[in-house]
Design a protein around this motif. Structure first.
Motif, mmCIF file in Angstrom:
data_model
loop_
_atom_site.group_PDB
_atom_site.id
_atom_site.type_symbol
_atom_site.label_atom_id
_atom_site.label_comp_id
_atom_site.label_asym_id
_atom_site.label_seq_id
_atom_site.Cartn_x
_atom_site.Cartn_y
_atom_site.Cartn_z
ATOM 1 N N LYS A 115 48.092 15.744 22.933
ATOM 2 C CA LYS A 115 47.544 16.727 21.986
ATOM 3 C C LYS A 115 47.979 18.144 22.372
ATOM 4 O O LYS A 115 48.290 18.965 21.498
ATOM 5 N N LYS A 116 48.031 18.399 23.664
ATOM 6 C CA LYS A 116 48.447 19.729 24.131
ATOM 7 C C LYS A 116 49.917 20.000 23.745
ATOM 8 O O LYS A 116 50.242 21.060 23.210
ATOM 9 N N TYR A 118 51.607 18.504 21.396
ATOM 10 C CA TYR A 118 51.667 18.538 19.928
ATOM 11 C C TYR A 118 51.218 19.903 19.390
ATOM 12 O O TYR A 118 51.820 20.450 18.461
ATOM 13 N N GLY A 119 50.193 20.457 20.008
ATOM 14 C CA GLY A 119 49.671 21.755 19.561
ATOM 15 C C GLY A 119 50.590 22.916 19.897
ATOM 16 O O GLY A 119 50.485 23.992 19.312
ATOM 17 N N GLU A 120 51.503 22.697 20.848
ATOM 18 C CA GLU A 120 52.417 23.772 21.269
ATOM 19 C C GLU A 120 53.883 23.430 20.966
ATOM 20 O O GLU A 120 54.795 23.931 21.614
ATOM 21 N N LYS A 121 54.088 22.553 19.980
ATOM 22 C CA LYS A 121 55.447 22.017 19.777
ATOM 23 C C LYS A 121 56.493 23.081 19.471
ATOM 24 O O LYS A 121 57.671 22.898 19.769
ATOM 25 N N TYR A 138 51.851 11.343 18.369
ATOM 26 C CA TYR A 138 50.523 11.912 18.112
ATOM 27 C C TYR A 138 49.797 11.132 17.011
ATOM 28 O O TYR A 138 48.645 10.713 17.173
#
Length: 671
Positions: A115-116, A118-121, A138
């Motif tokens: 998730k981390k 994915y959130g900073e892709k 994800y």
């Protein structure tokens, strides 16, 4: 413990060491490799460094490599060369693998890292395939319950475990029911109309069972000729009813309760994950996107095809009436369809079969792959096999090793019915090395006899091309990650290569290169070749309605399973718009509908027709510019080699220059 599955194989191309594997190796190997894979996951979650694309997403994509190889070996054997012991092991192994899968998908620490990233892709400057891997990873975790609370995660784990076992049991019942039936006939007069080569096959089957006379089974190479050519209507009726009763007879192999349990479990799973029903859950990840879109697609085709189908059946009924049959039944269809086909096109499967020797058809499909995609096939005798009938081929491109291909063409007691392509090893790239795939084609074609080689019906010719199309998808794979490689694509995209390749079977200039009488070498006469080309749309209306019926039934099961009190009544009601013959109370499709209750087509059977739109549109493009056009073939090769690394509609548009048109299918089917 000296377990070959836990060692380096030390075989050519690192192929599966079938000659050294013992059945008792499997269970301990699975337990050990699950533990090894769990440690790989722990290494990701316990990594002290901040989560990144490389140490989390890529590391996960490459984990469990050995476990996957052993799983592929085992479950492919369970389909192609099973026995009681393997089936028993499958019952033990399936829950272990489901539990392991659930542990990964519900691993909170792992998902937090995913998730981390994915959130900073945006900060990773990912290429297209890396973005696809991240998004799919994800979404895969979310769809597997990563956002659920602990209690619901346990519920989901139990549902998945139950589904795994019940689906396995469904398939075992169908195989057992298929093998349990045989028709023993001593009087040759009862087999009037059935061609001599088929009778030889029936006599061979009887000898293998230590019986006099002839034996017909429900294996397709035995069953189909009987219902197509037998003049004895009672024999056709008995066989069709026996086939339709598979796992629908209240006996030990009955699947009706399993169906109800499976669809309820799927509903529970979908609702636990926040979806209205299982169809909505499945279709979110398909090109079609929603049940409404699927119904729109199916009903549009149904409206267009129904008048053509009825016209076809009326023609058959006129033939049957001339024989004194006032009300035609389902067991009359194949017989009169063959009569009409012969009348219209002067084509007869048995007359054509001498021109389609299996080895020559295989050479032709290999040659086509070389012409279109520049790959060559040569048999190797140093690769271990799981059965003497299996052959292995090395695939080479520009002098460089590309893949291994296994072929397994004939029915056996331990092989399930049908035809399929599968993989022992996927293609992927790691550490600067391109790991090449090991692909397999499994079919159920008539065995050679002492008098004749294996000769294919024309439908079996198209089946071989179909499965080879899937094989090409795996062989040509050129992606970075194993879970985006080959046939790892959206499910309603996976049939494009297979159905596309079938088109070549109807092209006169290609047919002439290999349709030759095995006895004389004489090329199939031009008039017959032209008739084959013309016959492509023969009974297309009927076949379309049949496929649409399966698609509608599949969707109905997965939209409102609570409506299913009686499997037969439900099936009849949901498919009535596609019925062309009187429904028979003694038979049902659902209890042996392995595609949706054992295989991966649940809420996805429509994809066969969906892919037909794609393949009709793609081949139309070739036809407009030449069926061997090298530039178009090169673009299609890119589509195949890209696997699931890119959105399938974007891949198709890159190849074709526009989205596919339904009109291409309608034009091909109905003119």
């Amino acid at each position: 413990m000296n377990n070959i599955l836990l060692q380096s194989f030390n075989t050519p191309e690192n192929a599966a060491p079938f000659d050294k594997i013992k059945q008792e190796d499997f269970l301990p190997a699975f337990k050990e490799l699950i533990a090894v894979s769990e440690k790989e996951i722990d290494a990701i979650t316990e990594n002290g460094e901040e989560a990144s694309f490389e140490n989390t997403i890529e590391a996960l994509a490459y984990s469990g490599e050995k476990l996957e190889v052993v799983s592929n070996i085992f479950f492919n054997l369970n389909s192609a060369e099973t026995n009681d012991e393997i089936q028993k092991i499958a019952q033990e192994v399936s829950p272990l693998l489901t539990e392991f899968s659930s542990k990964i998908s519900q691993n909170t620490k792992l998902f937090e890292r995913i998730k981390k990233v994915y959130g900073e892709k945006e900060k990773y400057n990912l290429n297209e395939e890396q973005q696809m891997l991240l998004n799919e990873t994800y979404k895969g975790f979310v769809r597997s319950g990563a956002l659920l609370n602990d209690e619901d995660k346990k519920k989901l784990e139990a549902i998945n475990r139950d589904l795994s076992l019940k689906s396995l049991q469904f398939g075992q019942h169908v195989l057992a029911a298929t093998n349990a039936y045989y028709k023993h006939i001593t009087a040759r007069s009862l087999l009037q109309g059935i061609p001599e080569p088929v009778l030889q096959q029936y006599a061979e089957e009887a000898r293998e069972r230590n019986l006099e006379g002839y034996v017909i089974t429900l294996q397709y190479p035995s069953y189909i000729p009987a219902i197509t050519y037998a003049e004895n209507r009672e024999l056709r009726k008995e066989l069709v009813l026996a086939n339709g009763k598979k796992s629908f007879d209240d006996g030990e192999f009955d699947n009706q309760n399993l169906i109800k349990e499976i669809i309820q479990l799927r509903k529970q799973k979908a609702q636990l994950l926040g979806y209205e029903n299982f169809a909505a859950y499945v279709l979110e990840e398909r090109m079609a996107k929603s049940p409404a879109q699927v119904y729109k697609f199916l009903n549009e085709l149904l409206e267009k095809a129904a008048p053509f189908a009825q016209k076809e059946i009326d023609e058959l009924k006129a033939l049957a009436k001339a024989d004194g049959i006032e009300e035609m039944q389902s067991w009359d269809h194949a017989f009169y369809a063959e009569k009409l086909r012969k009348q219209k096109f002067d084509l007869n499967d048995e007359e054509l079969k001498p021109y389609f020797q299996l080895e020559k058809v295989e050479e032709a499909v290999f040659g086509l792959a070389e012409k279109l995609f520049g790959i060559r096939f040569s048999e190797r005798n140093d690769i271990p096999k799981y059965h003497p009938e299996v052959k292995t081929y090395e695939v080479v491109e520009s002098g460089k090793y590309k893949a291994l291909l296994y072929t397994d063409y004939h029915p056996r007691k331990g092989k399930r019915a049908g035809a399929w392509m599968t993989s022992y090893k996927p293609q992927y790239k790691k550490g600067g090395k391109d790991y090449r795939p090991h692909i397999s084609i499994v079919c159920n074609f008539t065995k050679p006899t002492a008098e004749t080689p294996s000769l294919l019906t024309f439908q079996e010719v198209t089946t071989l091309f179909h499965e080879f199309g899937h094989a090409l998808h795996g062989i040509l794979a050129d992606t970075q990650y194993p879970n985006l490689s080959g046939t790892s694509v959206k499910w309603d995209f996976v049939e494009l290569p297979s159905q596309f390749l079938e088109n070549y079977c109807y092209e006169p200039e290609f047919l002439k290169t290999f349709a030759k009488d095995y006895r004389t070498g004489e090329v199939l006469p031009d008039v017959k070749i032209e008739k084959i080309a013309q016959s492509k749309s023969f009974m297309e209306g009927y076949q379309t309605l049949r496929q649409l019926g399966f698609g509608l039934l599949d969707m109905a099961y997965h939209i409102d399973p609570d409506k299913v009190n009686d499997v037969k009544i439900f099936e009849t009601e949901e498919t009535k718009a596609t019925h062309l013959y009187p429904a028979n109370p003694e038979t049902a499709v659902s209890p042996s509908f392995s595609h949706i209750f054992q295989g991966g087509y649940s809420a996805g059977y429509y994809s066969y027709k969906w892919a037909e739109v794609l393949d009709a549109d793609a081949f139309r493009y070739f036809k407009e510019h030449g069926i061997f056009n090298p530039e178009i073939a090169a673009r299609f090769k890119i589509l195949l080699s890209s696997g699931g690394s890119k959105d399938p509609m974007e891949l198709y548009k890159d190849f074709r220059g526009c989205e596919p048109k339904v009109e291409s299918l309608l034009k091909r089917a109905f003119g």
